[in-house]
Scaffold this motif. Structure first.
Motif, PDB file in Angstrom:
ATOM      1  N   GLY A 108     -25.634 -19.060 -47.127  1.00 23.20           N
ATOM      2  CA  GLY A 108     -26.867 -18.306 -47.375  1.00 23.20           C
ATOM      3  C   GLY A 108     -27.200 -18.280 -48.860  1.00 23.20           C
TER       4      GLY A 108
ATOM      5  N   LEU B 229     -28.248 -21.893 -50.028  1.00 14.69           N
ATOM      6  CA  LEU B 229     -29.623 -22.221 -49.633  1.00 14.69           C
ATOM      7  C   LEU B 229     -30.650 -21.629 -50.600  1.00 14.69           C
ATOM      8  CD1 LEU B 229     -29.302 -21.679 -45.778  1.00 14.69           C
ATOM      9  CD2 LEU B 229     -29.910 -23.832 -46.878  1.00 14.69           C
TER      10      LEU B 229
ATOM     11  N   THR C  51     -33.192 -28.328 -50.833  1.00 14.37           N
ATOM     12  CA  THR C  51     -32.818 -28.927 -49.548  1.00 14.37           C
ATOM     13  C   THR C  51     -32.204 -30.310 -49.753  1.00 14.37           C
ATOM     14  OG1 THR C  51     -34.758 -27.799 -48.635  1.00 14.37           O
ATOM     15  CG2 THR C  51     -33.678 -29.409 -47.213  1.00 14.37           C
TER      16      THR C  51
ATOM     17  N   PRO D 264     -25.843 -24.740 -41.469  1.00 12.74           N
ATOM     18  CA  PRO D 264     -26.881 -23.751 -41.826  1.00 12.74           C
ATOM     19  C   PRO D 264     -28.135 -24.405 -42.392  1.00 12.74           C
ATOM     20  CG  PRO D 264     -24.721 -23.149 -42.731  1.00 12.74           C
ATOM     21  CD  PRO D 264     -24.616 -24.564 -42.258  1.00 12.74           C
TER      22      PRO D 264
ATOM     23  N   ASN E  28     -31.872 -23.699 -40.970  1.00 13.67           N
ATOM     24  CA  ASN E  28     -32.806 -23.103 -41.924  1.00 13.67           C
ATOM     25  C   ASN E  28     -34.040 -23.993 -42.101  1.00 13.67           C
ATOM     26  OD1 ASN E  28     -33.156 -20.873 -43.984  1.00 13.67           O
ATOM     27  ND2 ASN E  28     -33.378 -22.646 -45.305  1.00 13.67           N
TER      28      ASN E  28
ATOM     29  N   SER F 188     -37.160 -25.234 -48.803  1.00 19.23           N
ATOM     30  CA  SER F 188     -36.841 -23.818 -49.048  1.00 19.23           C
ATOM     31  C   SER F 188     -37.193 -23.403 -50.472  1.00 19.23           C
ATOM     32  CB  SER F 188     -35.348 -23.563 -48.780  1.00 19.23           C
ATOM     33  OG  SER F 188     -34.565 -24.430 -49.558  1.00 19.23           O
TER      34      SER F 188
ATOM     35  N   TYR G 133     -34.254 -15.725 -43.367  1.00 11.69           N
ATOM     36  CA  TYR G 133     -33.796 -16.968 -42.714  1.00 11.69           C
ATOM     37  C   TYR G 133     -32.424 -17.452 -43.206  1.00 11.69           C
ATOM     38  CZ  TYR G 133     -38.445 -17.707 -40.599  1.00 11.69           C
ATOM     39  OH  TYR G 133     -39.606 -17.590 -39.875  1.00 11.69           O
ATOM     40  N   PRO G 134     -32.205 -17.559 -44.545  1.00 10.47           N
ATOM     41  CA  PRO G 134     -30.879 -18.015 -44.992  1.00 10.47           C
ATOM     42  C   PRO G 134     -29.754 -17.103 -44.506  1.00 10.47           C
ATOM     43  CG  PRO G 134     -32.449 -18.069 -46.812  1.00 10.47           C
ATOM     44  CD  PRO G 134     -33.109 -17.328 -45.685  1.00 10.47           C
TER      45      PRO G 134
ATOM     46  N   THR H 155     -29.293 -17.540 -40.513  1.00 13.19           N
ATOM     47  CA  THR H 155     -28.592 -18.774 -40.142  1.00 13.19           C
ATOM     48  C   THR H 155     -27.133 -18.727 -40.579  1.00 13.19           C
ATOM     49  OG1 THR H 155     -29.441 -19.828 -42.158  1.00 13.19           O
ATOM     50  CG2 THR H 155     -30.621 -20.260 -40.126  1.00 13.19           C
TER      51      THR H 155
END
Length: 480
Positions: A76, A79, A84, A127, A131, A199, A400-401, A404
């Motif tokens: 998390g 990310l 990405t 993840p 994500n 992201s 989201y991070p 996931t």
């Protein structure tokens, strides 16, 4: 397949090349899952070839799970710190290096190192995959997207044992890794050419104590349960008890610390969204059932039925392939009707299949095993993706991070817990049979133990059915 999140400021999302991004993610995800399950079939051969004990060879699985248990919670944070593309290339690089080391490994120690390096790649990739899908697909189309991911992720473990069995019989276990290598290189090249940065980089403050507590917490629990499943002293061994105590205390401290921080490493406030919490619980239960069944059933087919690794893999192939085919279908049904009418009957099918499995003996027909395993896999496909997608759909985008990371971490923990409990129950059932039966046959003892392990799976499925009573479809417009 343009993907927008109904947020005007994110209008650049219309430019996402969804198909190339998905292809790059799917190839890497497929090979990651393939090499993870394919090696399980080779464990008995590795014990003989490398002259190691069952508790030692178990470390090839335990070490992998342990690395994931430590790394995935940190995902998390990763990310939010790296793009990405950076994470994708890093994950694939670790996977390629780990696979190459494994393909050349001359000893157990080198193979174990290779597994840890592979797990680092998988720990970053899983993840990242989920994500990315949450960002590039609008919520009303996510079911179908998750279904395609499900197809790839479930077909890999289905064909893994069969292909591994074939390679072991005709070549050597090294070829499990040589076969994977070119696909990983293709995926890396595809990612370098087509992967886009999806992201937002927020670079939250890195809290070293949170990372330490997370590693001790999840690592301690995974290690404790995995060690209990090894059979050396079982649950009463000092190693298991100390590991679990350290893990639980560290995990509680980690949770308290996250709630007090302005910028937590994993924002566990995601659990205040009820459908996310329900989804996490159902995915956790599903992973316990899948991984315990994937361990117990092949073991019984090889040791009880006297099958070769290839034959056992072949017997489990139809169920895995049908599960993969069902996954996109369930994704579309989820997008249309929501989770309730999939998850309810799904748990019912799983519970009934496991109940029938609890009556299995060495005289049972191979066709019955294929039918029951197929029913089990269909039931799993009805639960896993709808529960996962519905839960993540309720989260606002900035969660989201965290969502996931939480879901993927708890899947690894569920795997360790499920397999450890199944092995312990199976071993206890064998010992009880031997003590209560004069001149006990070892195959009959194994049968008794395996039947007990399937009863445990059925009880877990019934608990899942009760939790499923609380699931409701998330109204996407209320969230985004």
């Amino acid at each position: 397949m343009e993907a927008t999140m109904n947020q005007p400021k994110d209008s650049q999302q219309k430019k996402f090349r969804v198909i190339p991004i998905m292809v790059a993610l799917l190839i890497s995800g497929f090979i990651g899952m393939f090499s993870e399950t394919a090696l399980n079939v080779a464990l008995s051969d590795l014990m003989q070839l490398l002259n190691i004990t069952p508790s030692t060879v178990q470390w090839l699985t335990t070490g992998y799970l342990l690395t994931l248990g430590i790394l995935v919670p940190i995902s998390g944070l990763l990310l939010q710190w790296f793009t990405t593309r950076q994470l994708f290339v890093t994950a694939l690089s670790f996977s390629i290096v780990g696979t190459l080391i494994a393909a050349l490994a001359p000893s157990f120690e080198v193979l174990l190192l290779a597994r840890v390096v592979q797990a680092i790649g998988t720990g970053i990739m899983l993840p990242l995959m989920f994500n990315t899908i949450l960002i590039i697909f609008p919520a009303e189309k996510r079911g179908a997207a998750m279904g395609i991911i499900g197809l790839v992720i479930m077909v890999a473990p289905a064909i893994g044992p069969t292909i591994a069995g074939l390679l072991i019989e005709n070549l050597s276990w090294h070829w499990i890794f040589w076969l994977s290598l070119p696909f990983l290189v293709i995926s890396l090249v595809s990612g370098i050419l087509y992967m886009q940065n999806v992201s937002k980089i927020t670079k939250p403050k890195i809290d070293i104590l949170s990372i330490l507590l997370s590693s001790l917490g999840f690592g301690g629990i995974v290690f404790g349960f995995s060690s209990a499943g090894e059979g050396e002293g079982g649950w009463t061994s000092t190693k298991v008890i100390v590991s679990l105590i350290i893990g639980i205390v560290a995990l509680l401290s980690f949770g308290i610390r996250q709630l007090k921080m302005k910028q937590p490493m994993i924002n566990i406030r995601a659990f205040k969204y009820p459908m996310f919490s329900v989804g996490v619980l159902m995915v956790f239960i599903c992973m316990m059932i899948i991984l315990s069944s994937m361990l117990v059933l092949p073991m019984f087919l090889i040791k009880g039925f006297g099958m070769s690794a290839f034959s056992a893999g072949l017997l489990m192939l139809p169920g895995g392939i049908i599960n993969g085919i069902m996954s996109p279908i369930m994704g579309r049904l989820f997008d249309k009707y929501g989770p309730k009418w999939l998850v309810f009957p799904g748990f019912l099918v799983v519970a009934v299949a496991l109940w029938f499995f609890s009556e299995i003996t060495v005289t049972s027909a191979s066709a019955l095993v294929i039918v029951l395993h197929t029913c089990l896999m269909i039931g799993i496909s009805m639960i896993m993706m709808p529960a996962q997608t519905n839960g993540l759909n309720q989260l606002p985008r900035h969660f989201y991070p965290d969502g996931t990371a939480i879901m993927n971490t708890l899947q690894q923990v569920a795997g360790a817990i499920g397999t450890a409990l199944a092995v312990s129950i199976m071993t206890a059932g064998q010992m009880k049979y031997v003590k209560s039966t004069p001149n006990a046959n070892m195959v009959d003892a194994l049968t008794a133990g395996v039947q007990n392990a399937f009863i445990f799976g059925m009880i877990v499925a019934i608990i899942g059915f009760v939790i499923a009573l609380f699931i409701k479809r998330v109204n996407v417009k209320d969230v985004h």
